[in-house]
Design a protein around this motif. Structure first.
Motif, PDB file in Angstrom:
ATOM      1  N   ASP A  92       0.844  -0.640   0.571  1.00  3.76           N
ATOM      2  CA  ASP A  92      -0.268  -0.222  -0.051  1.00  3.76           C
ATOM      3  C   ASP A  92       1.268   1.304   0.134  1.00  3.76           C
ATOM      4  O   ASP A  92       0.772   2.570  -1.082  1.00  3.76           O
ATOM      5  CB  ASP A  92      -0.378   0.290   1.403  1.00  3.76           C
ATOM      6  N   LYS A  94       3.714   1.675  -1.376  1.00  3.89           N
ATOM      7  CA  LYS A  94       4.615   1.945  -2.478  1.00  3.89           C
ATOM      8  C   LYS A  94       3.810   2.407  -3.379  1.00  3.89           C
ATOM      9  O   LYS A  94       3.578   2.619  -3.885  1.00  3.89           O
ATOM     10  CB  LYS A  94       4.917   0.398  -3.707  1.00  3.89           C
ATOM     11  N   ALA A  95       2.363   1.848  -3.539  1.00  5.78           N
ATOM     12  CA  ALA A  95       1.045   1.862  -3.872  1.00  5.78           C
ATOM     13  C   ALA A  95       0.759   3.918  -4.126  1.00  5.78           C
ATOM     14  O   ALA A  95       1.049   4.700  -4.948  1.00  5.78           O
ATOM     15  CB  ALA A  95      -0.284   1.358  -4.506  1.00  5.78           C
ATOM     16  N   GLN A  96       0.545   4.272  -2.690  1.00  6.90           N
ATOM     17  CA  GLN A  96       0.382   5.930  -2.462  1.00  6.90           C
ATOM     18  C   GLN A  96       1.976   6.376  -2.831  1.00  6.90           C
ATOM     19  O   GLN A  96       1.565   7.661  -3.183  1.00  6.90           O
ATOM     20  CB  GLN A  96       0.793   5.705  -0.530  1.00  6.90           C
ATOM     21  N   GLN A  97       2.890   6.065  -2.730  1.00  9.13           N
ATOM     22  CA  GLN A  97       4.166   6.096  -3.519  1.00  9.13           C
ATOM     23  C   GLN A  97       3.942   6.873  -5.121  1.00  9.13           C
ATOM     24  O   GLN A  97       4.599   7.365  -5.386  1.00  9.13           O
ATOM     25  CB  GLN A  97       5.831   5.884  -2.854  1.00  9.13           C
ATOM     26  N   ALA A  98       3.689   5.971  -5.375  1.00  6.17           N
ATOM     27  CA  ALA A  98       3.478   6.073  -6.708  1.00  6.17           C
ATOM     28  C   ALA A  98       2.460   6.779  -7.473  1.00  6.17           C
ATOM     29  O   ALA A  98       2.555   7.908  -8.257  1.00  6.17           O
ATOM     30  CB  ALA A  98       2.870   4.132  -7.463  1.00  6.17           C
ATOM     31  N   ARG A  99       1.562   6.602  -6.744  1.00  4.00           N
ATOM     32  CA  ARG A  99      -0.011   7.962  -6.790  1.00  4.00           C
ATOM     33  C   ARG A  99       0.815   9.074  -6.772  1.00  4.00           C
ATOM     34  O   ARG A  99       0.778   9.625  -7.498  1.00  4.00           O
ATOM     35  CB  ARG A  99      -0.935   7.213  -6.089  1.00  4.00           C
ATOM     36  N   GLU A 100       1.414   9.833  -5.826  1.00  5.53           N
ATOM     37  CA  GLU A 100       2.406  10.523  -5.142  1.00  5.53           C
ATOM     38  C   GLU A 100       3.067  11.326  -6.168  1.00  5.53           C
ATOM     39  O   GLU A 100       3.156  12.688  -6.884  1.00  5.53           O
ATOM     40  CB  GLU A 100       2.707  11.111  -3.521  1.00  5.53           C
ATOM     41  N   ALA A 101       3.251  10.575  -6.823  1.00  3.79           N
ATOM     42  CA  ALA A 101       4.506  10.534  -7.877  1.00  3.79           C
ATOM     43  C   ALA A 101       3.851  10.908  -9.282  1.00  3.79           C
ATOM     44  O   ALA A 101       4.355  11.587  -9.919  1.00  3.79           O
ATOM     45  CB  ALA A 101       5.271   9.665  -8.289  1.00  3.79           C
ATOM     46  N   THR A 102       3.193  10.326  -9.394  1.00  2.00           N
ATOM     47  CA  THR A 102       2.716  10.390 -10.700  1.00  2.00           C
ATOM     48  C   THR A 102       1.705  11.391 -10.929  1.00  2.00           C
ATOM     49  O   THR A 102       1.633  12.945 -11.525  1.00  2.00           O
ATOM     50  CB  THR A 102       1.393   9.029 -10.823  1.00  2.00           C
TER      51      THR A 102
END
Length: 237
Positions: A92, A94-102
């Protein structure tokens, strides 16, 4: 091994219980009572044996995990549950970090696009202003050229001089003017789009006699939308 045995024993126990229930219901029917007694006995025996197998496998299932006690099994399951929860939390995160990076990349891209749009809008405005200035200069040049041509049109000045002369006559409908090519017709231009016209006119006087008079007219072409003319001076002799 004990885990698989527990699953198999539980399935057999459920089906044997169902078989026992059906057999007991068949005892109420006389025609099926004899066979129902035998089947009820088999079903009861299988029900008891499968229940015992469930209890036994459940008691020793911890051996499948290489543990020596039931408490160890519970601890192992708790540790596995905690590990799964930790893995889900990491996933979760990592997914949140990916969403924030996006989202950050999209914000930066939008900012760059907004900057490019602003620069393009400024460039378009500048080009439009330059084109407008060029068009205005071209229109001014065309207007000046048209006015220069008008200021050289002696024929039109000669015709307009006749209009101003007719306004001074007693009988304008009787007026007769020479051709512009006549020797006694002189037209000259002055600065400011002013024309000096000298010619003659035959017209009836107050007594009805046709007499010839010389006239001199100074008139100016006005650079307006109507293309009008202004009388500066008129002398009729």
């Amino acid at each position: 091994m004990f885990g698989t045995g527990l699953l198999v024993a539980a399935i057999v126990w459920m089906f044997s219980g169902l078989w026992l229930a059906v057999s007991l219901l068949r005892l109420a029917l006389p025609r099926w009572r004899r066979s129902a007694v035998r089947q009820a006995g088999f079903a009861a025996a299988l029900f008891v044996l499968s229940l015992a197998a469930v209890l036994a496998c459940n008691q020793f299932v911890y051996l499948d995990y290489g543990l020596t006690s039931r408490a160890g099994l519970e601890a192992a399951r708790a540790a596995e549950k905690a590990a799964n929860a930790a893995e889900r939390a990491i996933a979760d995160a990592k997914a949140q970090q990916a969403r924030e990076a996006t989202a950050k990349a999209k914000t930066e891209a939008d900012a760059r696009q907004a900057m490019l749009d602003e620069k393009q809008a400024a460039l378009d405005a500048k080009q439009a202003k330059e084109a407008e200035a060029t068009q205005a200069a071209t229109d001014a040049e065309n207007k000046a050229a048209a006015l220069a041509r008008r200021c050289k049109e002696k024929t039109l000045a000669f015709v307009m001089s006749q209009t101003f002369v007719k306004r001074q006559l007693k009988a304008p409908s009787s007026a007769e003017f020479p051709w512009i090519t006549d020797d006694q017709v002189a037209i000259s231009t002055r600065p400011g789009c002013v024309f000096h016209v000298s010619a003659w006119v035959d017209a009836q006087n107050g007594f009805g006699a046709q007499i010839r008079s010389r006239y001199v007219v100074d008139l100016k072409y006005l650079d307006d939308d109507a293309g009008s003319w202004q009388l500066i001076d008129i002398r009729i002799k």
